[in-house]
Design a protein around this motif. Structure first.
Motif, PDB file in Angstrom:
ATOM      1  N   ILE A   1      -7.174   1.941  -1.776  1.00 15.35           N
ATOM      2  CA  ILE A   1      -6.869   3.370  -1.770  1.00 15.35           C
ATOM      3  C   ILE A   1      -5.539   3.626  -1.067  1.00 15.35           C
ATOM      4  CG2 ILE A   1      -7.582   5.614  -0.859  1.00 15.35           C
ATOM      5  CD1 ILE A   1     -10.489   4.718  -1.270  1.00 15.35           C
ATOM      6  N   THR A   2      -5.359   2.986   0.099  1.00 17.78           N
ATOM      7  CA  THR A   2      -4.123   3.172   0.863  1.00 17.78           C
ATOM      8  C   THR A   2      -2.910   2.706   0.082  1.00 17.78           C
ATOM      9  OG1 THR A   2      -5.311   2.879   2.959  1.00 17.78           O
ATOM     10  CG2 THR A   2      -2.914   2.589   3.000  1.00 17.78           C
ATOM     11  N   ASN A   3      -3.012   1.548  -0.543  1.00 17.11           N
ATOM     12  CA  ASN A   3      -1.876   1.026  -1.301  1.00 17.11           C
ATOM     13  C   ASN A   3      -1.581   1.854  -2.547  1.00 17.11           C
ATOM     14  OD1 ASN A   3      -0.616  -1.704  -0.296  1.00 17.11           O
ATOM     15  ND2 ASN A   3      -2.790  -1.808   0.227  1.00 17.11           N
ATOM     16  N   LEU A   4      -2.616   2.396  -3.176  1.00 21.51           N
ATOM     17  CA  LEU A   4      -2.397   3.282  -4.319  1.00 21.51           C
ATOM     18  C   LEU A   4      -1.660   4.539  -3.879  1.00 21.51           C
ATOM     19  CD1 LEU A   4      -2.814   4.048  -7.286  1.00 21.51           C
ATOM     20  CD2 LEU A   4      -5.066   4.967  -6.648  1.00 21.51           C
ATOM     21  N   PHE A   5      -2.065   5.091  -2.740  1.00 22.23           N
ATOM     22  CA  PHE A   5      -1.393   6.270  -2.195  1.00 22.23           C
ATOM     23  C   PHE A   5       0.084   5.987  -1.943  1.00 22.23           C
ATOM     24  CE2 PHE A   5      -0.188   8.498   1.829  1.00 22.23           C
ATOM     25  CZ  PHE A   5      -0.128   9.792   1.322  1.00 22.23           C
ATOM     26  N   ILE A   6       0.380   4.842  -1.330  1.00 28.40           N
ATOM     27  CA  ILE A   6       1.769   4.476  -1.054  1.00 28.40           C
ATOM     28  C   ILE A   6       2.554   4.306  -2.349  1.00 28.40           C
ATOM     29  CG2 ILE A   6       3.264   2.672  -0.103  1.00 28.40           C
ATOM     30  CD1 ILE A   6       1.091   2.160   2.006  1.00 28.40           C
ATOM     31  N   ARG A   7       1.963   3.650  -3.324  1.00 26.68           N
ATOM     32  CA  ARG A   7       2.647   3.433  -4.609  1.00 26.68           C
ATOM     33  C   ARG A   7       3.013   4.754  -5.264  1.00 26.68           C
ATOM     34  NH1 ARG A   7      -0.763  -0.409  -8.380  1.00 26.68           N
ATOM     35  NH2 ARG A   7       1.089  -0.142  -9.677  1.00 26.68           N
ATOM     36  N   ILE A   8       2.095   5.708  -5.220  1.00 22.95           N
ATOM     37  CA  ILE A   8       2.327   6.987  -5.879  1.00 22.95           C
ATOM     38  C   ILE A   8       3.430   7.773  -5.188  1.00 22.95           C
ATOM     39  CG2 ILE A   8       1.305   9.249  -6.360  1.00 22.95           C
ATOM     40  CD1 ILE A   8      -1.359   7.788  -6.851  1.00 22.95           C
ATOM     41  N   ILE A   9       3.366   7.900  -3.862  1.00 13.40           N
ATOM     42  CA  ILE A   9       4.337   8.768  -3.189  1.00 13.40           C
ATOM     43  C   ILE A   9       5.716   8.129  -3.087  1.00 13.40           C
ATOM     44  CG2 ILE A   9       2.527   9.958  -1.906  1.00 13.40           C
ATOM     45  CD1 ILE A   9       3.426   8.470   0.592  1.00 13.40           C
ATOM     46  N   PHE A  10       5.786   6.791  -3.098  1.00 12.91           N
ATOM     47  CA  PHE A  10       7.091   6.127  -3.055  1.00 12.91           C
ATOM     48  C   PHE A  10       7.611   5.777  -4.446  1.00 12.91           C
ATOM     49  CE2 PHE A  10       6.259   5.745   1.417  1.00 12.91           C
ATOM     50  CZ  PHE A  10       7.507   5.614   2.005  1.00 12.91           C
ATOM     51  N   GLY A  11       6.751   5.872  -5.452  1.00 11.31           N
ATOM     52  CA  GLY A  11       7.175   5.551  -6.810  1.00 11.31           C
ATOM     53  C   GLY A  11       7.524   4.089  -6.991  1.00 11.31           C
ATOM     54  N   ILE A  12       6.706   3.202  -6.413  1.00 12.10           N
ATOM     55  CA  ILE A  12       6.985   1.768  -6.478  1.00 12.10           C
ATOM     56  C   ILE A  12       5.843   1.036  -7.182  1.00 12.10           C
ATOM     57  CG2 ILE A  12       8.440   1.733  -4.426  1.00 12.10           C
ATOM     58  CD1 ILE A  12       6.026   0.758  -2.822  1.00 12.10           C
ATOM     59  N   ALA A  13       6.132  -0.160  -7.669  1.00 11.60           N
ATOM     60  CA  ALA A  13       5.117  -0.966  -8.342  1.00 11.60           C
ATOM     61  C   ALA A  13       4.396  -1.898  -7.375  1.00 11.60           C
ATOM     62  CB  ALA A  13       5.770  -1.792  -9.463  1.00 11.60           C
ATOM     63  N   TYR A  14       4.989  -2.177  -6.237  1.00  7.59           N
ATOM     64  CA  TYR A  14       4.408  -3.110  -5.275  1.00  7.59           C
ATOM     65  C   TYR A  14       3.046  -2.604  -4.817  1.00  7.59           C
ATOM     66  CZ  TYR A  14       4.022  -5.981  -1.034  1.00  7.59           C
ATOM     67  OH  TYR A  14       3.593  -6.840  -0.049  1.00  7.59           O
ATOM     68  N   ASN A  15       2.026  -3.450  -4.921  1.00  8.06           N
ATOM     69  CA  ASN A  15       0.649  -2.991  -4.729  1.00  8.06           C
ATOM     70  C   ASN A  15      -0.044  -3.543  -3.487  1.00  8.06           C
ATOM     71  OD1 ASN A  15       0.200  -5.654  -5.406  1.00  8.06           O
ATOM     72  ND2 ASN A  15      -1.183  -5.230  -7.104  1.00  8.06           N
ATOM     73  N   ASP A  16       0.711  -4.130  -2.533  1.00 10.70           N
ATOM     74  CA  ASP A  16       0.078  -4.701  -1.345  1.00 10.70           C
ATOM     75  C   ASP A  16       0.970  -4.518  -0.123  1.00 10.70           C
ATOM     76  OD1 ASP A  16      -1.913  -5.941   0.095  1.00 10.70           O
ATOM     77  OD2 ASP A  16      -1.474  -7.967  -0.601  1.00 10.70           O
ATOM     78  N   VAL A  17       1.434  -3.293   0.081  1.00 16.07           N
ATOM     79  CA  VAL A  17       2.340  -2.996   1.192  1.00 16.07           C
ATOM     80  C   VAL A  17       1.696  -3.325   2.530  1.00 16.07           C
ATOM     81  CG1 VAL A  17       3.581  -1.146   2.386  1.00 16.07           C
ATOM     82  CG2 VAL A  17       3.593  -1.245  -0.112  1.00 16.07           C
ATOM     83  N   THR A  18       0.386  -3.146   2.646  1.00 12.89           N
ATOM     84  CA  THR A  18      -0.310  -3.369   3.924  1.00 12.89           C
ATOM     85  C   THR A  18      -0.494  -4.846   4.259  1.00 12.89           C
ATOM     86  OG1 THR A  18      -2.441  -3.169   2.801  1.00 12.89           O
ATOM     87  CG2 THR A  18      -1.529  -1.165   3.788  1.00 12.89           C
TER      88      THR A  18
END
Length: 252
Positions: free
Chosen positions: A148-165
């Motif tokens: 959920i957290t990574n999806l939120f980050i992807r959406i607001i930053f507009g990035i494809a990377y799916n494992d920022v955490t």
């Protein structure tokens, strides 16, 4: 454009350690053996994050056995982010990887990250959730929150990377210098570093990596304590990206 020929970089591996007496020796030994076998010039920097168990004694023994190991006592209050900050202030290599002390990250992946970075990238990020990546024994509740957290980050930053955490990442020395000042005191450091790479215009690539849940000791990540801290750093980096981008952008 990335460099056509790989570079020869000295690698530093920063490992924060808080009460990891049961698994620290295994983690450090495996990393040392793998990097030695690959002939990668390196140092292993273990930051003792104010441990209250036998971590310091374990480190004293390891430093007599492993010539590339440097043990540092953190001068900061306890906290993953503080320990990482201490390591990033003291590493001596041309590039640095951040890894966990609990043997959850693979030394094989460390080598793969290093080879990729030497192609010319400013940073290399791992993803456990792309083809070739894997997780073993990931607690279900934490896994759901992670996604959920990574999806939120992807959406607001507009990035494809799916494992920022994902805590396991690698950076050039110049990249780390360009990401300061650091704000995170705790595990939100795992998102501050990559989001600043993205917001400040540094080059990065993503490669798959594996993650295996610890077999001994206790996880130091307390989910109920981290929600607001993660949100603060995410929003801070978003504001920086949109409102003060030119002030911190990588100088070319």
């Amino acid at each position: 454009m990335m460099a056509a020929q790989s570079e020869n970089l000295r690698l530093s591996v920063v490992i924060p350690s808080y009460n990891e007496e049961e698994c620290l020796a295994h983690t450090v030994e495996k990393i040392y053996q793998k990097l030695g076998a690959e002939n990668i010039e390196h140092e292993i920097v273990v930051v003792n994050d104010n441990s209250t168990d036998q971590t310091e004694q374990v480190l004293e023994k390891l430093t007599r056995q492993i010539p590339t190991l440097r043990a540092i006592k953190s001068p900061y209050p306890s906290g993953y982010g503080f320990a990482i900050r201490c390591g990033l202030e003291n590493f001596q290599g041309d590039c640095v990887a951040t890894m966990m002390a609990d043997t959850s990250d693979s030394p094989d992946d460390l080598v793969r990250f290093y080879r990729k970075l030497t192609e010319g990238f400013d940073a290399v990020f791992g993803s456990r959730f792309m083809r070739g990546g894997s997780v073993v024994d990931y607690p279900l509740f934490k896994l759901i929150l992670n996604r959920i957290t990574n999806l939120f980050i992807r959406i607001i930053f507009g990035i494809a990377y799916n494992d920022v955490t994902n805590a396991f990442k690698m950076y050039r020395r110049e990249s780390i210098a360009g990401l300061q000042p650091f704000l995170s005191h705790h595990f939100n450091m795992t998102v501050e570093l990559p989001l600043k790479i993205i917001a400040r215009g540094y080059s990065y690539t993503v490669v798959p990596n594996s993650w295996t849940n610890r077999k001994t000791g206790e996880s130091k990540l307390k989910v109920k304590e981290m929600g607001s801290r993660y949100l603060f750093i995410i929003l801070y980096c978003l504001i920086e990206k949109w409102l003060v981008y030119g002030d911190y952008k990588k100088k070319t």
